[in-house]
Design an enzyme around this catalytic site. Structure first.
Site, mmCIF file in Angstrom:
data_model
loop_
_atom_site.group_PDB
_atom_site.id
_atom_site.type_symbol
_atom_site.label_atom_id
_atom_site.label_comp_id
_atom_site.label_asym_id
_atom_site.label_seq_id
_atom_site.Cartn_x
_atom_site.Cartn_y
_atom_site.Cartn_z
ATOM 1 N N ASN A 143 0.855 -1.189 0.000
ATOM 2 C CA ASN A 143 0.000 0.000 0.000
ATOM 3 C C ASN A 143 0.896 1.245 0.000
ATOM 4 O O ASN A 143 2.116 1.137 0.018
ATOM 5 C CB ASN A 143 -0.957 -0.022 1.201
ATOM 6 C CG ASN A 143 -0.211 -0.089 2.505
ATOM 7 O OD1 ASN A 143 0.550 0.810 2.844
ATOM 8 N ND2 ASN A 143 -0.401 -1.162 3.256
ATOM 9 N N ASP B 221 -4.785 -5.926 5.005
ATOM 10 C CA ASP B 221 -5.862 -6.691 5.645
ATOM 11 C C ASP B 221 -5.891 -8.134 5.156
ATOM 12 O O ASP B 221 -6.335 -9.019 5.877
ATOM 13 C CB ASP B 221 -7.207 -6.024 5.333
ATOM 14 C CG ASP B 221 -7.330 -4.689 6.054
ATOM 15 O OD1 ASP B 221 -6.857 -4.620 7.202
ATOM 16 O OD2 ASP B 221 -7.865 -3.730 5.473
ATOM 17 N N ASP C 253 -5.349 -9.270 12.945
ATOM 18 C CA ASP C 253 -5.415 -7.850 13.298
ATOM 19 C C ASP C 253 -4.473 -7.641 14.493
ATOM 20 O O ASP C 253 -4.759 -8.086 15.614
ATOM 21 C CB ASP C 253 -6.853 -7.451 13.653
ATOM 22 C CG ASP C 253 -6.979 -5.936 13.779
ATOM 23 O OD1 ASP C 253 -6.110 -5.326 14.453
ATOM 24 O OD2 ASP C 253 -7.920 -5.376 13.215
ATOM 25 N N ILE C 254 -3.365 -7.002 14.238
ATOM 26 C CA ILE C 254 -2.308 -6.897 15.255
ATOM 27 C C ILE C 254 -2.790 -6.047 16.429
ATOM 28 O O ILE C 254 -2.666 -6.427 17.597
ATOM 29 C CB ILE C 254 -1.026 -6.301 14.629
ATOM 30 C CG1 ILE C 254 -0.614 -7.148 13.420
ATOM 31 C CG2 ILE C 254 0.107 -6.238 15.652
ATOM 32 C CD1 ILE C 254 0.452 -6.520 12.549
ATOM 33 N N LYS D 268 -11.904 -2.575 17.991
ATOM 34 C CA LYS D 268 -10.551 -3.090 18.210
ATOM 35 C C LYS D 268 -10.134 -3.087 19.675
ATOM 36 O O LYS D 268 -9.105 -3.638 20.035
ATOM 37 C CB LYS D 268 -9.549 -2.293 17.382
ATOM 38 C CG LYS D 268 -9.860 -2.357 15.887
ATOM 39 C CD LYS D 268 -8.631 -2.162 15.067
ATOM 40 C CE LYS D 268 -8.995 -2.192 13.591
ATOM 41 N NZ LYS D 268 -7.890 -2.705 12.783
HETATM 42 N N1 CTP Z 1 -4.150 -2.768 12.140
HETATM 43 C C1 CTP Z 1 -3.437 -3.819 12.626
HETATM 44 N N2 CTP Z 1 -3.498 -5.025 12.007
HETATM 45 C C2 CTP Z 1 -4.244 -5.188 10.896
HETATM 46 C C3 CTP Z 1 -4.976 -4.097 10.381
HETATM 47 C C4 CTP Z 1 -4.910 -2.879 11.015
HETATM 48 O O1 CTP Z 1 -2.734 -3.667 13.629
HETATM 49 N N3 CTP Z 1 -4.273 -6.368 10.308
HETATM 50 C C5 CTP Z 1 -4.114 -1.483 12.864
HETATM 51 C C6 CTP Z 1 -3.447 -0.344 12.122
HETATM 52 O O2 CTP Z 1 -2.074 -0.268 12.419
HETATM 53 C C7 CTP Z 1 -4.207 0.849 12.652
HETATM 54 C C8 CTP Z 1 -5.589 0.309 12.941
HETATM 55 O O3 CTP Z 1 -5.441 -1.101 13.057
HETATM 56 O O4 CTP Z 1 -3.692 1.288 13.888
HETATM 57 C C9 CTP Z 1 -6.611 0.608 11.910
HETATM 58 O O5 CTP Z 1 -6.145 0.292 10.630
HETATM 59 P P1 CTP Z 1 -7.069 0.504 9.381
HETATM 60 O O6 CTP Z 1 -6.371 -0.020 8.168
HETATM 61 O O7 CTP Z 1 -7.586 1.903 9.354
HETATM 62 O O8 CTP Z 1 -8.271 -0.402 9.807
HETATM 63 P P2 CTP Z 1 -8.761 -1.793 9.344
HETATM 64 O O9 CTP Z 1 -8.853 -2.692 10.500
HETATM 65 O O10 CTP Z 1 -7.934 -2.282 8.210
HETATM 66 O O11 CTP Z 1 -10.230 -1.453 8.897
HETATM 67 P P3 CTP Z 1 -10.825 -1.068 7.469
HETATM 68 O O12 CTP Z 1 -9.827 -1.532 6.448
HETATM 69 O O13 CTP Z 1 -12.094 -1.799 7.445
HETATM 70 O O14 CTP Z 1 -10.983 0.423 7.517
#
Ligand code: CTP
Length: 396
Positions: free
Chosen positions: A208, A276, A304-305, A340
């Site tokens: 990304n 994701d 999701d970390i 989260k």
């Molecule tokens: N994050 C994470 N692990 C993932 C996805 C996201 O730790 N697999 C963390 C990112 O570092 C950030 C937060 O979650 O602090 C939100 O990330 P974002 O990409 O905005 O959210 P998503 O969970 O991916 O939600 P969406 O794509 O549906 O907006």
């Protein structure tokens, strides 16, 4: 930042001694007073006159110099500063320190001091890797001596590998960390940063647009407030800051493993733009269009970390997520915070028109239990400093 701090800089005899001129300049610019000491070999590489001119004070070179001893005895000199820095620390100097030799002014000061000592080794790669040097290094670490570097790279002797002295900026950052006690001193803080790369085959990946700029700025700001920063970064465009512990990862799963391994921490900030999804049917050999045609990639969801750490048995006291949104930013981010399980969400609008993703500025909303704060559009470094300050207040 180092105003009123005194650093004794012991310059060893190696080609990297020239970097000390820049180090002295940077130390003085940061406000430190530098007392230079040179070994006999050091003066083969840089002149005492250049060192004295940059330090703005005399260079100490000889143990049995009546004039020096009359003005300042070597014991007094060894205790004068807040920190002793040896740069470059040659193989010979390290061996002498490990053995406790005191046969010239530099080694005598190092034996007589009651102050912390930081060394920046620099030598040929074979000398660095030699079992004797590694033994000495282990001994020095056991003696409580702090080490910075060496870096890897091309060396003046034409070889390649570890042995280059750390750059003056990195040495300065480490010195600053040793000498400043900020509001986050003694706090361990984890920062994830950058994008992740999810392989399709050995040469292709999904990524990304994250540059890692915001996470890097945040790690730097936390470091500047005295935190011990563990920086877990995907393949970012910007280099990691000096003076933090760096763990480089590629995929989301590697990032999770590195993050869990860093626990316990006082606070964790998830600034990484984690993919994701990963390609479930990723290929072990390069995909060929001649034999495979148009590939049908199958995806599976990455861990999701942030959510994992927020629900972890060793959950940090403060868990902060970022929300990258392109529409209804605050509402989406508020929902994300609840989903989260994090304490704060730093939400930003990353739609292309804002130029935020990959850019130098950020306009964020800080969302917590108390509500929503709209911050003005600021350089990412200022957003980072403001956030670091808030983190310091929350952990106080
Ligand atoms: N994050 C994470 N692990 C993932 C996805 C996201 O730790 N697999 C963390 C990112 O570092 C950030 C937060 O979650 O602090 C939100 O990330 P974002 O990409 O905005 O959210 P998503 O969970 O991916 O939600 P969406 O794509 O549906 O907006």
């Amino acid at each position: 930042m180092l105003a009123g701090k005194r650093v004794t800089l012991i310059i060893g005899g190696g080609i990297a001694a020239y970097k000390c001129l820049d180090l002295i300049r940077q130390l003085r610019r940061a406000g430190a007073m530098v007392t230079p000491v040179m070994t006999r070999a050091a003066s083969e590489f840089v002149t005492p006159l250049s060192v004295a001119a940059l330090a703005g004070m005399q260079v100490y070179q000889h143990l049995f110099d009546l004039k020096d001893e009359a003005e300042m005895g070597h014991i007094q000199l060894s205790r004068l500063s807040d920190l002793l820095v040896v740069a470059p620390a040659t193989a010979d100097l390290m061996a002498k320190m490990a053995q406790g030799h005191a046969d010239d002014l530099a080694t005598t000061l190092l034996m007589a001091t009651d102050k912390p000592v930081l060394i920046a080794p620099a030598m040929n790669v074979r000398m660095w890797e030699h079992p004797a040097t590694q033994r000495n290094l282990a001994q020095l670490q056991a003696d409580g001596i702090a080490i910075i570097g060496p870096d890897s790279g091309d060396m003046a002797c034409g070889e390649y590998g570890p042995g280059r002295m750390a750059e003056p900026e990195a040495i300065l950052a480490t010195i600053t960390k040793h000498l400043t006690s900020g509001p986050l001193s003694g706090k361990r803080i984890l920062v994830t940063s950058g994008p992740t790369h999810e392989p399709i085959d050995p040469v292709r990946y999904i990524a990304n647009r994250s540059s890692g700029a915001q996470g890097t700025a945040l790690a730097r700001a936390l470091r500047d407030l005295g935190a011990d920063v563990i920086f877990v970064t995907g393949p970012a465009n910007v280099p990691p800051p000096d003076g933090v512990t760096v763990h480089r990862v590629e995929t989301a799963r590697e990032m999770l493993a590195a993050t869990e391994a860093a626990l316990p921490v006082d606070a964790a900030i998830f600034a990484a733009a984690v993919a994701d999804w990963r390609v479930e049917n990723n290929f072990t050999q390069k995909m060929k269009k001649t034999t495979q045609g148009i590939p049908a990639l199958k995806f599976s969801e990455n861990p999701d970390i942030l959510a994992t750490i927020a629900a972890h048995p060793r959950r940090p006291r403060l868990v902060i997520g970022f929300a990258a949104e392109t529409e209804t930013v605050v509402a989406h981010a508020q929902a994300k915070r609840a989903r989260k399980g994090c304490d704060w969400i730093v939400a930003n609008d990353v739609s292309a028109a804002t130029g935020i993703m990959g850019g130098t500025e950020n306009a964020v909303h800080l969302i917590s239990e108390e509500g929503v704060e709209d911050w003005p559009r600021l350089p990412k470094a200022d957003v980072a400093r403001r956030l670091a300050q808030r983190i310091a207040e929350a952990l106080a």
